[in-house]
Write a protein that holds these residues in place. Structure first.
Motif, mmCIF file in Angstrom:
data_model
loop_
_atom_site.group_PDB
_atom_site.id
_atom_site.type_symbol
_atom_site.label_atom_id
_atom_site.label_comp_id
_atom_site.label_asym_id
_atom_site.label_seq_id
_atom_site.Cartn_x
_atom_site.Cartn_y
_atom_site.Cartn_z
ATOM 1 N N MET A 164 2.302 -5.667 -5.947
ATOM 2 C CA MET A 164 1.716 -4.243 -5.696
ATOM 3 C C MET A 164 0.755 -4.524 -4.316
ATOM 4 O O MET A 164 0.631 -5.358 -3.976
ATOM 5 N N SER A 165 1.125 -3.038 -3.755
ATOM 6 C CA SER A 165 0.736 -3.113 -2.378
ATOM 7 C C SER A 165 0.242 -1.662 -2.231
ATOM 8 O O SER A 165 0.213 -0.692 -2.430
ATOM 9 N N SER A 166 -0.551 -1.801 -0.596
ATOM 10 C CA SER A 166 -1.030 -0.881 -0.458
ATOM 11 C C SER A 166 -0.253 0.278 0.648
ATOM 12 O O SER A 166 0.948 -0.462 0.401
ATOM 13 N N GLN B 188 1.620 2.832 2.863
ATOM 14 C CA GLN B 188 2.040 1.380 4.349
ATOM 15 C C GLN B 188 1.581 2.546 5.566
ATOM 16 O O GLN B 188 1.094 3.897 5.299
ATOM 17 N N THR C 204 -1.196 -3.342 4.564
ATOM 18 C CA THR C 204 -1.160 -4.621 4.145
ATOM 19 C C THR C 204 -0.535 -5.042 2.970
ATOM 20 O O THR C 204 -1.280 -3.746 2.024
ATOM 21 N N GLU C 205 0.504 -6.394 2.059
ATOM 22 C CA GLU C 205 0.518 -6.661 0.316
ATOM 23 C C GLU C 205 -0.347 -7.246 0.630
ATOM 24 O O GLU C 205 -0.116 -8.151 1.820
ATOM 25 N N ARG D 22 0.190 -10.505 -2.641
ATOM 26 C CA ARG D 22 1.053 -10.955 -3.455
ATOM 27 C C ARG D 22 0.485 -12.571 -4.265
ATOM 28 O O ARG D 22 0.313 -12.546 -3.157
ATOM 29 N N ARG E 268 1.372 -9.726 3.343
ATOM 30 C CA ARG E 268 2.936 -8.934 4.197
ATOM 31 C C ARG E 268 2.300 -7.969 4.993
ATOM 32 O O ARG E 268 1.882 -6.865 3.852
ATOM 33 N N GLY E 269 2.971 -7.753 6.277
ATOM 34 C CA GLY E 269 2.837 -6.144 6.711
ATOM 35 C C GLY E 269 2.144 -5.862 8.521
ATOM 36 O O GLY E 269 2.819 -7.567 9.060
ATOM 37 N N TRP F 52 6.828 -12.164 3.691
ATOM 38 C CA TRP F 52 5.632 -12.849 3.501
ATOM 39 C C TRP F 52 5.225 -14.455 3.604
ATOM 40 O O TRP F 52 5.673 -15.098 3.237
#
Length: 628
Positions: free
Chosen positions: A1-3, A5, A428-429, A431, A441-442, A465
């Motif tokens: 799941m990621s926010s 971009q 920002t992602e 996990r 990640r971002g 990551w």
């Protein structure tokens, strides 16, 4: 799941670009407040002075041009070794606008490590706060062939000259810059236009618990991302008055500067920790960022004062504290379930009474205007978070690392959930790995460790990551909960895993006398703890319990204090699994501190250092024991 971009084209190339845009948009608005000697000329008296954005830009342009005149070139490093003050910000922005990269050095860093950081970074120049900071460098100038200049914020009448190192005052650097601009009027604008997002902007050296610190490479896009993300999530507002005391050598304080320039709000700057309580009513901030230790000290101070007053006043405080926590929990639970904060009527009525009797004074101590305070760098005990939330002091806990250019997860002010660190910032992602480790990640992620490709590969994988080393989980609404550091989890000799920070947080929530606690037990047959006490709280208690006139060391080693602390240990143990309980503890004769290397500058405990320092104390707690 990621926010969601944040596309590259929607972000400015650098904070230097953002600064020039800010100055053009609101040149006459107040930018910074800072303490300065009062006009009355009385020694020791101060008053707050201001810089507008236009005045800020004038000084930043002069500093940047002065660096260009010294020969500093694109991405070359310029160090800053100073406490938090407005000159730190001006110097940092000057370095950025010169296209160079700042090397942040904690003013508490010893001479050996300072020299290592300057050498490893290849810094060409260094801003130093005063003669004491300069003295760390001067005897070792021969080990720093690349370091050519030192610039003093507080210049004395006679500036020392050192072979191989040109020393000048900040005022002299600005005069040189002004002269340079007279000949090259567009130099700064041209330099800023040439800055690319992936250029190195900052080296921040991690205050590691073992070995030499690692230089974290943060590029201009990291800070530009921080600026846009802080504004877009509503953390910062254009009408805010922010009080900044955090170390600017730490990534948390540094990141807030980017967001402040983006929104253009007022920032009052004074890094003297002993002035925080005095400054808050004077500044009357709407926003303040802090480490949990400050909130713990405030809470312990309030609880300790109420305890000392005794009788009815203490009973009122205990009742009000419970009402605050109950209200905050009820409101948070209803918000999570229905999207609206609801509190039972009977509890709301109690809260109204407690507000008049207790909470109003707490808010006044923070200046009376505080809409939110951001807490980071370590975990905040949930009971303390609930207490302040119920008292009307909203603490938004967040999460980030030096390697993520500070905050990448933070609680939203409209849906603050105590016990979590919030949700990911836009872009920002997050996990959660199979073993529970949090991966990020971002755009805010570092581009690696300086000169350490092997160390970089250990934490940053080929897909971008970052392996944070923190253990946690995420709920269905995207809120992240940190449960422990992966490396701090330990296994007892009985094979049971223990998360020490969880136990430590529980103890801080119930014991108003604690300053620091370290739970021990790796490979051992039971858990023990090293505990230090807050002198400002325990000494009044001691005076009221027949220990007046004794030193702090004598008080904390007394049977009375051991019995007092044991009561709180047992309260915590009642809610723990058997293998988690603290069987033995030792109250240390002094608090942990930065000077002895036991705390990082952001006040986090260096576990290995403390365990080495007090190895004999730990050994005594386990000698002859066969407890399972």
């Amino acid at each position: 799941m990621s926010s969601a971009q944040s596309p590259r084209e929607r972000r400015p190339d650098s904070v230097a670009h953002i600064l020039l845009s800010r100055v053009e948009a609101t040149p006459d608005r107040e930018a910074y407040r800072y303490p300065a000697p009062a006009d009355d000329g009385v020694p020791g008296t101060e008053q707050w002075r201001s810089l507008t954005w236009a005045q800020t830009a004038e000084r930043v342009r002069a500093i940047a041009a002065g660096l260009l005149d010294l020969g500093v070139q694109s991405e070359e490093r310029v160090a800053i070794s100073s406490s938090t003050r407005v000159e730190w910000i001006l110097a940092d922005l000057g370095v950025m606008c010169a296209g160079a990269a700042a090397t942040a050095v904690y003013p508490s860093t010893n001479a050996d490590e300072t020299v290592y950081i300057l050498s490893d970074s290849g810094s060409r120049a260094i801003f130093v706060e005063n003669a004491a900071q300069l003295a760390k460098v001067v005897p070792h100038a021969d080990r720093l062939p690349e370091l050519g200049h030192a610039i003093l914020f507080d210049a004395e009448a006679d500036i020392p000259q050192v072979e191989g190192l040109t020393v000048l005052s900040l005022a002299e650097l600005e005069r040189r810059g002004t002269a340079y601009l007279a000949e090259h009027p567009d130099a700064i604008e041209e330099t800023v236009r040439a800055i690319e997002p992936e250029q190195l902007a900052t080296l921040i050296y991690t205050s590691g618990t073992t070995g030499r610190p690692k230089g974290v490479r943060l590029v201009h896009d990291c800070w530009s991302y921080q600026a846009v993300a802080q504004e877009s999530c509503g953390l910062l507002r254009s009408d805010d008055v922010q009080f900044l005391w955090l170390p600017l050598s730490h990534v948390f304080g540094k990141a807030l500067i980017s967001g402040q320039i983006r929104t253009g709000h007022v920032m009052a700057v004074d890094g003297r920790v002993d002035r925080i309580i005095t400054n808050l009513p004077a500044v009357r901030p709407t926003l303040m960022a802090s480490a949990p230790r400050i909130f713990e000290k405030v809470y312990n101070g309030i609880a300790g004062k109420a305890r000392a007053e005794g009788g009815v006043k203490y009973r009122i405080f205990l009742w009000a504290a419970k009402v605050a926590r109950d209200c905050a929990r009820a409101g948070q639970e209803s918000m999570a379930e229905s999207g609206r904060r609801r509190v039972p009527l009977s509890l709301a009525l109690q809260h109204a009474v407690a507000d008049r009797l207790v909470y109003g004074r707490i808010r006044a101590a923070f200046g009376g205007n505080l809409r939110a305070s951001v807490s980071g760098s370590a975990a905040l005990a949930p009971d303390i978070g609930y207490f302040f939330a119920g008292a009307g002091v909203r603490i938004l806990e967040g999460y980030g690392l030096t390697e993520t250019s500070a905050g990448c997860v933070v609680n939203p002010s409209e849906d603050n959930r105590v016990g979590t660190v919030g949700t990911a910032l836009p872009g920002t992602e997050v996990r959660i790995a199979e073993d529970g480790e949090i991966l990020l990640r971002g755009p805010g992620i570092m581009r690696g460790y300086h000169n350490l490709p092997e160390k970089t590969a250990e934490v940053l994988d080929s897909d971008g990551w970052l392996h944070t080393g923190d253990i946690g989980n995420r709920d269905q609404d995207g809120f992240i909960r940190i449960t422990d550091r992966k490396k701090d989890l330990f296994k007892t000799s009985g094979g049971k895993y223990v998360a020490p920070t969880e136990i430590e947080g529980r103890f801080k929530a119930v014991c108003p006398f604690v300053s620091n606690i370290l739970v021990i037990g790796d490979g051992r047959n039971f858990c023990s703890a090293l505990i230090t006490l807050d002198e400002t709280v325990i000494m009044p208690w001691a005076a009221a319990h027949g220990l007046g006139g004794r030193s702090y060391a004598e008080v904390v080693s007394s049977p009375q204090v051991h019995e007092l602390i044991d009561g709180f240990v047992q309260r915590v143990n009642d809610d723990l699994q058997r293998w988690q309980t603290i069987k033995k503890f030792s109250v240390l004769s002094r608090d942990l501190d930065i000077e002895h290397g036991e705390l990082t500058p952001s006040l986090k405990v260096k576990r290995p250092v403390v365990e080495r320092e007090y190895a004999e104390v730990i050994k005594e707690m386990y000698e002859g024991s066969r407890e399972a």
